[in-house]
Design an enzyme around this catalytic site. Sequence first.
Site, PDB file in Angstrom:
ATOM      1  N   GLU A  17       3.081  -6.304   7.092  1.00  9.86           N
ATOM      2  CA  GLU A  17       2.429  -5.259   7.896  1.00  9.86           C
ATOM      3  C   GLU A  17       2.811  -5.326   9.371  1.00  9.86           C
ATOM      4  OE1 GLU A  17      -0.352  -5.959   4.355  1.00  9.86           O
ATOM      5  OE2 GLU A  17       0.929  -7.165   5.665  1.00  9.86           O
ATOM      6  N   GLU A  61      -2.305  -9.086  -1.283  1.00  5.79           N
ATOM      7  CA  GLU A  61      -3.763  -9.139  -1.109  1.00  5.79           C
ATOM      8  C   GLU A  61      -4.488  -8.935  -2.435  1.00  5.79           C
ATOM      9  OE1 GLU A  61      -4.304  -7.599   3.466  1.00  5.79           O
ATOM     10  OE2 GLU A  61      -3.622  -6.150   1.967  1.00  5.79           O
ATOM     11  N   GLY A  87      -0.381  -5.121   0.571  1.00  2.00           N
ATOM     12  CA  GLY A  87      -1.541  -4.941  -0.290  1.00  2.00           C
ATOM     13  C   GLY A  87      -1.361  -5.545  -1.662  1.00  2.00           C
ATOM     14  N   ALA A 109       0.836  -1.192   0.000  1.00  2.15           N
ATOM     15  CA  ALA A 109       0.000   0.000   0.000  1.00  2.15           C
ATOM     16  C   ALA A 109       0.874   1.247   0.000  1.00  2.15           C
ATOM     17  CB  ALA A 109      -0.918  -0.001   1.221  1.00  2.15           C
TER      18      ALA A 109
END
Length: 263
Positions: A137, A117, A114, A64
Amino acid sequence: MAELVKTRMEGKVAIVTLDHPPVNALSQQLLAELEEVYDELDRGDEARAIVLGGEGEKAFVAGADITEFPALREQVEQAASEGGSARGIQKVAARMDAGRTPVVAAIHGYCLGGGLELAMACDIRVAAEDAQLGQPEIKLGLIPGGGGTQRLPRLVGHGRALYLNLTGDPISGTQAYDWGLVEKVVPRAELLDAALELARTLAQRSPFAMGVIKRLASETRDLPLAEGMRREAQGFIECIGSEDGAEGVVAFLEKRTPEFTGR
């Protein structure tokens, strides 16, 4: 007009490339553009399959866009409702789950946080042998928010998902294949060709039937077997009553290639 998401056609396959230098970090703008691009492709007739990749040599997606996190921290109530990039990943994933157009992720370089994901939200994953996949994370005092605690265990199992989420350490594309996190692993130089070959195969299949298969895969994975079987039988009836179903049967009997329309 999308700025961070590029699309080009190769026959019936759309090659969608995330282009946010230097490592294609998932900003809210990029995710909004990706959702819009997928929606347009899925609603149209031009693309029968999609290959999703990242621009440049460094990464599919390295995670992210962390530069957006401080604003979310300062606006806790807004962050709780909107979720920033985490919620954006979930929205894109939900749209792809609901769509009939299959997405093949072509994973090279870093596929972290991310990025992983997003890859897990795709229908099929092809990875370069030396790709790096992980959920780091925890190293920031955070947890995955776009599916890492939910999709990951469904793919690799409870223990391996906890290993990735709790250590934050990545694994190679080869190990990801061994763990069932990706469906195919190839040398880096062969990645795009391998993803395209797979996507071209999907593009020859019935869009109607693929939509039913994707729907069943999404809706029934947590249901009891008996209910899943009931819905599968219902989906079979839908397909056999469709134009694609009729065309497929007739083409088989006539020993020719079917011409599917998605209806």
